[in-house]
Design an enzyme around this catalytic site. Sequence first.
Site, mmCIF file in Angstrom:
data_model
loop_
_atom_site.group_PDB
_atom_site.id
_atom_site.type_symbol
_atom_site.label_atom_id
_atom_site.label_comp_id
_atom_site.label_asym_id
_atom_site.label_seq_id
_atom_site.Cartn_x
_atom_site.Cartn_y
_atom_site.Cartn_z
ATOM 1 N N SER A 15 0.774 -1.230 -0.128
ATOM 2 C CA SER A 15 -0.082 0.083 0.191
ATOM 3 C C SER A 15 1.148 1.303 -0.008
ATOM 4 O O SER A 15 1.732 1.549 0.885
ATOM 5 C CB SER A 15 -0.778 -0.125 1.204
ATOM 6 O OG SER A 15 -1.353 1.307 1.367
ATOM 7 N N HIS A 40 -1.435 -1.506 -4.200
ATOM 8 C CA HIS A 40 -2.695 -0.979 -3.620
ATOM 9 C C HIS A 40 -2.748 0.754 -3.412
ATOM 10 O O HIS A 40 -1.602 1.210 -2.820
ATOM 11 C CB HIS A 40 -2.838 -1.644 -2.303
ATOM 12 C CG HIS A 40 -4.091 -1.585 -1.622
ATOM 13 N ND1 HIS A 40 -5.243 -1.996 -1.694
ATOM 14 C CD2 HIS A 40 -4.459 -0.651 -0.693
ATOM 15 C CE1 HIS A 40 -6.195 -1.596 -0.924
ATOM 16 N NE2 HIS A 40 -5.762 -0.546 -0.075
ATOM 17 N N ASP A 42 -4.632 3.970 -1.902
ATOM 18 C CA ASP A 42 -5.788 4.589 -1.085
ATOM 19 C C ASP A 42 -6.156 5.682 -1.518
ATOM 20 O O ASP A 42 -5.527 6.901 -1.268
ATOM 21 C CB ASP A 42 -5.027 4.283 0.242
ATOM 22 C CG ASP A 42 -5.051 2.829 0.729
ATOM 23 O OD1 ASP A 42 -5.795 2.060 1.053
ATOM 24 O OD2 ASP A 42 -3.692 2.376 1.161
ATOM 25 N N MET A 44 -8.689 8.590 -0.656
ATOM 26 C CA MET A 44 -9.421 9.156 0.448
ATOM 27 C C MET A 44 -9.933 10.646 0.389
ATOM 28 O O MET A 44 -9.086 11.266 -0.479
ATOM 29 C CB MET A 44 -8.682 9.086 1.745
ATOM 30 C CG MET A 44 -7.986 7.782 2.112
ATOM 31 S SD MET A 44 -7.145 7.793 3.692
ATOM 32 C CE MET A 44 -6.485 6.186 3.694
ATOM 33 N N HIS A 73 -8.318 1.654 -3.908
ATOM 34 C CA HIS A 73 -9.314 1.443 -2.905
ATOM 35 C C HIS A 73 -9.781 2.574 -2.514
ATOM 36 O O HIS A 73 -9.290 3.667 -1.718
ATOM 37 C CB HIS A 73 -8.246 0.854 -1.488
ATOM 38 C CG HIS A 73 -9.229 0.545 -0.277
ATOM 39 N ND1 HIS A 73 -8.598 0.350 0.816
ATOM 40 C CD2 HIS A 73 -10.463 0.654 -0.253
ATOM 41 C CE1 HIS A 73 -9.735 0.471 1.917
ATOM 42 N NE2 HIS A 73 -10.574 0.550 1.244
ATOM 43 N N MET A 75 -12.130 5.184 -0.639
ATOM 44 C CA MET A 75 -12.364 5.606 0.712
ATOM 45 C C MET A 75 -13.133 6.811 0.489
ATOM 46 O O MET A 75 -12.583 7.791 1.113
ATOM 47 C CB MET A 75 -11.524 5.613 1.795
ATOM 48 C CG MET A 75 -11.160 4.177 2.195
ATOM 49 S SD MET A 75 -9.511 3.881 3.021
ATOM 50 C CE MET A 75 -8.444 3.895 1.367
ATOM 51 N N MET A 144 -11.803 -5.261 5.801
ATOM 52 C CA MET A 144 -10.723 -4.566 6.337
ATOM 53 C C MET A 144 -10.618 -4.820 7.493
ATOM 54 O O MET A 144 -11.477 -5.147 8.678
ATOM 55 C CB MET A 144 -11.641 -2.862 6.485
ATOM 56 C CG MET A 144 -11.562 -2.150 5.398
ATOM 57 S SD MET A 144 -10.035 -1.911 4.272
ATOM 58 C CE MET A 144 -9.147 -1.039 5.616
ATOM 59 N N GLY A 149 -8.425 4.859 7.040
ATOM 60 C CA GLY A 149 -8.243 6.233 7.260
ATOM 61 C C GLY A 149 -6.732 6.394 7.144
ATOM 62 O O GLY A 149 -6.256 7.572 6.825
ATOM 63 N N PHE A 150 -6.082 5.669 7.984
ATOM 64 C CA PHE A 150 -4.777 5.450 8.614
ATOM 65 C C PHE A 150 -3.955 4.340 8.350
ATOM 66 O O PHE A 150 -4.335 3.180 8.422
ATOM 67 C CB PHE A 150 -4.555 6.421 9.713
ATOM 68 C CG PHE A 150 -5.046 7.617 9.915
ATOM 69 C CD1 PHE A 150 -4.605 8.812 9.376
ATOM 70 C CD2 PHE A 150 -6.483 7.733 10.363
ATOM 71 C CE1 PHE A 150 -5.192 9.870 9.765
ATOM 72 C CE2 PHE A 150 -7.205 8.818 10.354
ATOM 73 C CZ PHE A 150 -6.718 10.104 9.985
ATOM 74 N N GLY A 151 -2.606 4.672 7.879
ATOM 75 C CA GLY A 151 -1.832 3.389 7.916
ATOM 76 C C GLY A 151 -1.303 3.262 9.372
ATOM 77 O O GLY A 151 -1.413 3.841 10.293
ATOM 78 N N GLY A 152 -0.687 2.138 9.801
ATOM 79 C CA GLY A 152 0.004 1.753 11.077
ATOM 80 C C GLY A 152 -0.662 1.696 12.172
ATOM 81 O O GLY A 152 -0.581 1.607 13.310
ATOM 82 N N ASP A 183 -6.741 -5.777 4.710
ATOM 83 C CA ASP A 183 -6.104 -4.442 4.548
ATOM 84 C C ASP A 183 -6.144 -3.762 5.837
ATOM 85 O O ASP A 183 -7.060 -3.533 6.652
ATOM 86 C CB ASP A 183 -6.803 -3.597 3.658
ATOM 87 C CG ASP A 183 -6.020 -2.308 3.270
ATOM 88 O OD1 ASP A 183 -5.021 -2.152 3.935
ATOM 89 O OD2 ASP A 183 -6.795 -1.245 2.699
ATOM 90 N N GLY A 184 -4.767 -3.660 6.442
ATOM 91 C CA GLY A 184 -4.910 -2.896 7.919
ATOM 92 C C GLY A 184 -4.198 -3.891 8.914
ATOM 93 O O GLY A 184 -4.562 -4.790 9.258
ATOM 94 N N GLY A 185 -2.896 -3.280 9.491
ATOM 95 C CA GLY A 185 -1.966 -4.082 10.285
ATOM 96 C C GLY A 185 -1.535 -5.302 9.955
ATOM 97 O O GLY A 185 -1.329 -6.294 10.691
HETATM 98 C C1 DX5 Z 1 -5.980 2.219 5.582
HETATM 99 C C2 DX5 Z 1 -5.629 1.750 4.331
HETATM 100 C C3 DX5 Z 1 -4.530 0.691 4.132
HETATM 101 C C4 DX5 Z 1 -3.265 1.381 4.881
HETATM 102 C C5 DX5 Z 1 -2.752 -0.092 5.446
HETATM 103 O O1 DX5 Z 1 -7.211 3.051 5.664
HETATM 104 O O2 DX5 Z 1 -6.932 1.272 3.500
HETATM 105 O O3 DX5 Z 1 -4.275 0.401 3.030
HETATM 106 O O4 DX5 Z 1 -2.313 1.777 4.068
HETATM 107 O O5 DX5 Z 1 -1.552 0.033 6.137
HETATM 108 P P1 DX5 Z 1 -0.949 -0.526 7.144
HETATM 109 O O6 DX5 Z 1 -0.411 -1.848 6.407
HETATM 110 O O7 DX5 Z 1 0.281 0.277 7.595
HETATM 111 O O8 DX5 Z 1 -1.953 -0.989 8.256
HETATM 112 ZN ZN ZN Z 2 -6.476 0.445 1.553
#
Ligand code: DX5
Ligand code: ZN
Length: 233
Positions: A15, A40, A42, A44, A73, A75, A144, A149-152, A183-185
């Site tokens: 991503s 991927h 994102d 938003m 993706h 959002m 999901m 909304g956010f990575g990490g 997707d996520g974590g």
């Molecule tokens: C979050 C995104 C993800 C994000 C995942 O809203 O849809 O694609 O980049 O980030 P990580 O892998 O850091 O959880």
């Molecule tokens: Zn995503």
Amino acid sequence: MKGPDVRRQILVAPSLLAGDFSRLGEEVSHVTEAGADLIHLDVMDGDFVPNLTFGPPVIRAIREFTSVPLEAHLMVWHPDSYLDDLKEAGVDRIIVHQESDVHLNRLLDRIRKMGVSPGVAVNPGTPAVLLEEVLDQVDLVLVMTVNPGFGGQSFIPGMLDKISRVRAMREARPGLSFKIEVDGGISPKTASRVVEAGADVLVAGTAIFRNPPYRNAVSGLRSSAIVEIAPGI
Ligand code: DX5
Ligand code: ZN
């Protein structure tokens, strides 16, 4: 009797959200060389989710830096208003959120008719059963594993059961062949659990872009996700 081992093919989708935004083209090339199966993206709108990223012009600019498929993706509210520009920017798949459009059937049909691969995503709080009526319209279901909304963010363990339920829905109906994406974590630690639950495609931002070298990060995810299934007894 134990049959031969069958290894499911697991795809890794970096991503770009966790990449260096001052040099996105280079990031895309590097992660492609590192073995990404697809990329991927994102998108938003700062309203459907509380963050803003990039849209079709940026995607168009990075398209030439890779030959692997690009998936967007979305959002955003009103995803229909971005479809033409995304196709023109060169995306291969568009994933829309179930929660973002009440006319989901029409939206997915439109994406398919445009010649783009349709996918549908569900937020952690949305029951998998709400996808029931559109499963035959999509190539991919994105479960999901964090609130978007956010990575990490940290993986939500309760989503393992949802992944299994989506897999059971696929198995219950002959003719369904959509892939299950998470997707996520996603990290080497959570990858094995989601794959065991039924995931086919792993989206990972932090685990790849914040853990160079990218080649090791991509192969680490892939190998930790290997699940051996022994058919027969
Ligand atoms: C979050 C995104 C993800 C994000 C995942 O809203 O849809 O694609 O980049 O980030 P990580 O892998 O850091 O959880
Ligand atoms: Zn995503």
